[in-house]
Design a protein around this motif. Structure first.
Motif, PDB file in Angstrom:
ATOM      1  N   VAL A 161      -4.170 -17.133 -31.869  1.00 42.92           N
ATOM      2  CA  VAL A 161      -4.419 -17.451 -30.459  1.00 42.92           C
ATOM      3  C   VAL A 161      -3.904 -16.368 -29.522  1.00 42.92           C
ATOM      4  N   GLN A 162      -3.409 -15.262 -30.066  1.00 40.89           N
ATOM      5  CA  GLN A 162      -2.847 -14.212 -29.220  1.00 40.89           C
ATOM      6  C   GLN A 162      -3.855 -13.652 -28.210  1.00 40.89           C
ATOM      7  N   PRO A 163      -5.125 -13.460 -28.556  1.00 38.85           N
ATOM      8  CA  PRO A 163      -6.068 -12.967 -27.539  1.00 38.85           C
ATOM      9  C   PRO A 163      -6.181 -13.872 -26.325  1.00 38.85           C
ATOM     10  N   TYR A 164      -6.078 -15.183 -26.515  1.00 38.37           N
ATOM     11  CA  TYR A 164      -6.132 -16.092 -25.367  1.00 38.37           C
ATOM     12  C   TYR A 164      -4.904 -15.896 -24.471  1.00 38.37           C
ATOM     13  N   LEU A 165      -3.735 -15.710 -25.085  1.00 42.26           N
ATOM     14  CA  LEU A 165      -2.522 -15.480 -24.304  1.00 42.26           C
ATOM     15  C   LEU A 165      -2.585 -14.141 -23.570  1.00 42.26           C
ATOM     16  N   THR A 166      -3.153 -13.137 -24.230  1.00 42.66           N
ATOM     17  CA  THR A 166      -3.292 -11.834 -23.586  1.00 42.66           C
ATOM     18  C   THR A 166      -4.227 -11.911 -22.386  1.00 42.66           C
ATOM     19  N   LEU A 167      -5.334 -12.636 -22.529  1.00 43.42           N
ATOM     20  CA  LEU A 167      -6.268 -12.785 -21.420  1.00 43.42           C
ATOM     21  C   LEU A 167      -5.614 -13.515 -20.247  1.00 43.42           C
ATOM     22  N   ALA A 168      -4.862 -14.571 -20.553  1.00 41.40           N
ATOM     23  CA  ALA A 168      -4.184 -15.302 -19.481  1.00 41.40           C
ATOM     24  C   ALA A 168      -3.190 -14.402 -18.745  1.00 41.40           C
ATOM     25  N   LYS A 169      -2.494 -13.550 -19.487  1.00 35.81           N
ATOM     26  CA  LYS A 169      -1.536 -12.627 -18.879  1.00 35.81           C
ATOM     27  C   LYS A 169      -2.249 -11.596 -18.007  1.00 35.81           C
ATOM     28  N   GLN A 170      -3.376 -11.074 -18.496  1.00 37.18           N
ATOM     29  CA  GLN A 170      -4.102 -10.064 -17.723  1.00 37.18           C
ATOM     30  C   GLN A 170      -4.714 -10.649 -16.458  1.00 37.18           C
ATOM     31  N   PHE A 171      -5.213 -11.874 -16.526  1.00 41.45           N
ATOM     32  CA  PHE A 171      -5.798 -12.501 -15.338  1.00 41.45           C
ATOM     33  C   PHE A 171      -4.746 -12.778 -14.265  1.00 41.45           C
ATOM     34  N   SER A 172      -3.499 -12.907 -14.674  1.00 47.95           N
ATOM     35  CA  SER A 172      -2.438 -13.205 -13.714  1.00 47.95           C
ATOM     36  C   SER A 172      -1.851 -11.955 -13.066  1.00 47.95           C
ATOM     37  N   LYS A 173      -2.251 -10.774 -13.532  1.00 46.06           N
ATOM     38  CA  LYS A 173      -1.684  -9.538 -12.997  1.00 46.06           C
ATOM     39  C   LYS A 173      -2.508  -9.002 -11.831  1.00 46.06           C
ATOM     40  N   GLU A 174      -1.909  -8.027 -11.157  1.00 45.53           N
ATOM     41  CA  GLU A 174      -2.564  -7.412 -10.018  1.00 45.53           C
ATOM     42  C   GLU A 174      -3.564  -6.365 -10.475  1.00 45.53           C
ATOM     43  N   THR A 175      -4.646  -6.196  -9.726  1.00 41.13           N
ATOM     44  CA  THR A 175      -5.662  -5.190 -10.022  1.00 41.13           C
ATOM     45  C   THR A 175      -5.304  -3.878  -9.338  1.00 41.13           C
TER      46      THR A 175
END
Length: 317
Positions: free
Chosen positions: A42-56
């Motif tokens: 499930v690591q890719p799901y956690l990585t996506l959640a982390k990336q969506f929460s960061k600044e662009t």
């Protein structure tokens, strides 16, 4: 019974939700084959959640296309599941919008958008990855065309549902020489398009051999998340195309019954995992080719596709 439009939406959602999990499974299996514990599935799901929460963040030199390209490419990858048999053996309402050739053009368009966005950054690594990916795509895309031509000659149409029905009609359809050659050529294209050995080490950070990873160097936050998710989606779409159209078009729902559709979801995930196992074994059995040797690999795929067409005219179809 589920309405046809709801099954159509479910096909897209299946690809959208399961794609990161398939990538996580392949990464986990590769680590196990190397004797490592490796990341969780499930690591890719956690990585996506982390990336969506960061600044662009973006370079000063980029224009609006840099911000639009990840979403546009992601949309391209989600259009293809509407055209190919993901869950059902019969065409859904939007199944006749395009054929295999149209789906290939849409996938190529998504990759082109990502490459143009990478080239607009001015970054040497991003531009290097974009130029290399398009250089080798000039060989792999004709392979897809020849595979489609082989399908069209066999089935008198290039609709993926018709080819799947042809394969299900009898075991002799699978072992025909032209079909085996076309399927092998498509599998080699999948290895190239999904950044796998022997073309690319998808987890590597060596700039001399990066294509897929280098193109997203300058993206961050939600933009990087869409690129990462889109890459996993493209990989899953290729797996679905290989399994449900060329190799094993079984387990598909013949009706809109809830139970049949649920079993079809489980079947496509299982078949994608089997393809992932083969890919993981290849990743751990071979070394990455040198840059100038990659053209020989993709040229071999092109040769197999040509042989598939020639075999049909020689009576092997």
């Amino acid at each position: 019974m589920l309405p046809a439009w709801s099954v159509q939406i479910l096909q897209v959602l299946t690809v959208l939700v399961c794609a990161p999990g398939i990538s996580g499974f392949v990464a986990w299996l590769e680590a196990r084959l190397q004797g490592r514990r490796g990341p969780r599935i499930v690591q890719p799901y956690l990585t996506l959640a982390k990336q969506f929460s960061k600044e662009t963040l973006a370079p000063h030199s980029v224009g609006p296309f840099f911000f639009v390209a990840p979403a546009a490419a992601f949309a391209c990858y989600l259009v293809v599941p509407m055209l190919i048999p993901v869950l059902t053996s019969y065409p859904l309402p939007l199944g006749y919008m395009g054929d295999i050739l149209g789906g290939g053009f849409i996938l190529a368009l998504g990759s082109f958008l990502v490459a143009v966005a990478a080239g607009s950054t001015g970054s040497s690594y991003a531009q290097l990855g974009a130029s290399r990916s398009k250089t080798f795509a000039a060989i792999t895309e004709p392979v897809v065309l020849l595979v489609v031509f082989t399908v069209a000659i066999i089935t008198t149409t290039d609709l993926p549902y018709v080819l799947g029905a042809t394969i299900r009609s009898g075991p002799e359809q699978i072992v025909r020489p032209s079909h085996l050659l076309a399927a092998a050529a498509l599998f080699m294209v999948i290895l190239s398009e999904t950044a796998r050995i022997p073309v690319e080490t998808h987890t590597g950070t060596i700039e001399l051999g990066m294509f897929e990873e280098a193109r997203s160097f300058e993206h961050s936050g939600p933009l990087l998340a869409m690129l990462t998710w889109g890459s996993a989606t493209k990989q899953f779409v290729f797996y679905v195309l290989l399994c449900n159209v060329f190799v094993a078009p079984w387990g598909l729902a013949s009706t809109g019954a809830v139970k049949a559709v649920a079993l079809a979801v489980a079947a496509i995930v299982a078949k994608a995992c089997v393809v992932g196992i083969v890919v993981a074994v290849i990743d751990n059995s071979f070394a990455k080719l040198r840059l100038y040797k990659i053209t020989e690999f993709v040229s071999a795929a092109f040769l197999l596709a040509v042989l598939a067409v020639v075999t049909l005219f020689l009576g092997g179809g």
